[in-house]
Motif scaffolding. Structure first.
Motif, PDB file in Angstrom:
ATOM      1  N   MET A 100     -38.170  -6.745  77.152  1.00 35.14           N
ATOM      2  CA  MET A 100     -39.039  -7.825  77.630  1.00 35.14           C
ATOM      3  C   MET A 100     -39.906  -7.337  78.789  1.00 35.14           C
ATOM      4  O   MET A 100     -41.085  -7.662  78.869  1.00 35.14           O
ATOM      5  N   TYR A 101     -39.326  -6.530  79.678  1.00 37.51           N
ATOM      6  CA  TYR A 101     -40.056  -6.045  80.843  1.00 37.51           C
ATOM      7  C   TYR A 101     -41.208  -5.124  80.438  1.00 37.51           C
ATOM      8  O   TYR A 101     -42.336  -5.272  80.898  1.00 37.51           O
ATOM      9  N   TYR A 102     -40.939  -4.142  79.587  1.00 34.52           N
ATOM     10  CA  TYR A 102     -41.958  -3.154  79.213  1.00 34.52           C
ATOM     11  C   TYR A 102     -42.916  -3.664  78.148  1.00 34.52           C
ATOM     12  O   TYR A 102     -44.047  -3.195  78.063  1.00 34.52           O
ATOM     13  N   SER A 103     -42.479  -4.560  77.313  1.00 35.45           N
ATOM     14  CA  SER A 103     -43.322  -5.265  76.352  1.00 35.45           C
ATOM     15  C   SER A 103     -44.278  -4.339  75.576  1.00 35.45           C
ATOM     16  O   SER A 103     -45.496  -4.503  75.609  1.00 35.45           O
ATOM     17  N   LEU A 104     -43.708  -3.382  74.869  1.00 39.28           N
ATOM     18  CA  LEU A 104     -44.535  -2.455  74.091  1.00 39.28           C
ATOM     19  C   LEU A 104     -45.336  -3.167  73.007  1.00 39.28           C
ATOM     20  O   LEU A 104     -46.432  -2.728  72.661  1.00 39.28           O
ATOM     21  N   GLU A 105     -44.797  -4.262  72.485  1.00 42.37           N
ATOM     22  CA  GLU A 105     -45.557  -5.012  71.476  1.00 42.37           C
ATOM     23  C   GLU A 105     -46.887  -5.498  72.050  1.00 42.37           C
ATOM     24  O   GLU A 105     -47.894  -5.503  71.355  1.00 42.37           O
ATOM     25  N   ARG A 106     -46.877  -5.901  73.304  1.00 44.62           N
ATOM     26  CA  ARG A 106     -48.116  -6.353  73.943  1.00 44.62           C
ATOM     27  C   ARG A 106     -49.050  -5.167  74.156  1.00 44.62           C
ATOM     28  O   ARG A 106     -50.250  -5.255  73.918  1.00 44.62           O
ATOM     29  N   LEU A 107     -48.506  -4.034  74.569  1.00 45.41           N
ATOM     30  CA  LEU A 107     -49.306  -2.839  74.808  1.00 45.41           C
ATOM     31  C   LEU A 107     -49.987  -2.348  73.523  1.00 45.41           C
ATOM     32  O   LEU A 107     -51.135  -1.925  73.540  1.00 45.41           O
ATOM     33  N   TRP A 108     -49.284  -2.437  72.392  1.00 45.78           N
ATOM     34  CA  TRP A 108     -49.786  -1.956  71.101  1.00 45.78           C
ATOM     35  C   TRP A 108     -50.168  -3.115  70.193  1.00 45.78           C
ATOM     36  O   TRP A 108     -50.142  -2.989  68.970  1.00 45.78           O
TER      37      TRP A 108
END
Length: 123
Positions: A100-108
Motif C-alpha cells: 500500500m505504501y509503495y503503490s507500484l500499481e499507481r506508478l505503473w
C-alpha cells in the motif's frame, strides 16, 4: 510493444505458485512498453513476513523446476518486499502494508494488466 507469450506464461506459473501459498491481490502488468529490461511485473501480497518469504520461495522453486533461474533476488532476509528477477519477468512480493505504501500499481498505472487464470490454492 507487448509482453512475449513466454513472459506471460512464466507470470502465470509464478502466480499459481504464489496462490498456492495464499498470496493475495495478484496483479500482472505488461511493462514492456516503458521498460526495456522486463516484459511483466507480477505483484503479490502476503499477510506477514513469514508468508511473504514462503510465497517468494515457492515462486523461485516452481520457476526453477520449469528451467527459469532467478538472476537477482533482494529482500529475503527482511520479508517485507522481496524482488525476484527472472529477466523478462520481475516478481514483487510485498507485505500488505508495504504494498500500500509503495503503490507500484499507481506508478505503473498506464501499463496494461495481464489477465491471470489462477485457480483456488492447491491442497
Amino acid at each position: 510493444m507487448t509482453a512475449s507469450t513466454a513472459s506471460i506464461e512464466l507470470a502465470q506459473l509464478a502466480a499459481q505458485a504464489a496462490d498456492s501459498k495464499q498470496a493475495e491481490n495478484l496483479v500482472a502488468l505488461d511493462v514492456s512498453g516503458p521498460l526495456p529490461l522486463a516484459d511483466v511485473f507480477l505483484l503479490a501480497s502476503g499477510r506477514n513476513e513469514r508468508n511473504v518469504v514462503a510465497i517468494a520461495e515457492e515462486i523461485q522453486d516452481r520457476l526453477g523446476e520449469s528451467g527459469s533461474k532467478v538472476l537477482r533476488r533482494e529482500g529475503m532476509s527482511e520479508g517485507r518486499w522481496i524482488l525476484l528477477d527472472f529477466g523478462d519477468l520481475v516478481v514483487h512480493v510485498f507485505h500488505e502494508e508495504d504494498r500500500m505504501y509503495y503503490s507500484l500499481e499507481r506508478l505503473w498505472k498506464d501499463c496494461p494488466v495481464v489477465p491471470l487464470a489462477v485457480t483456488a490454492a492447491e491442497a
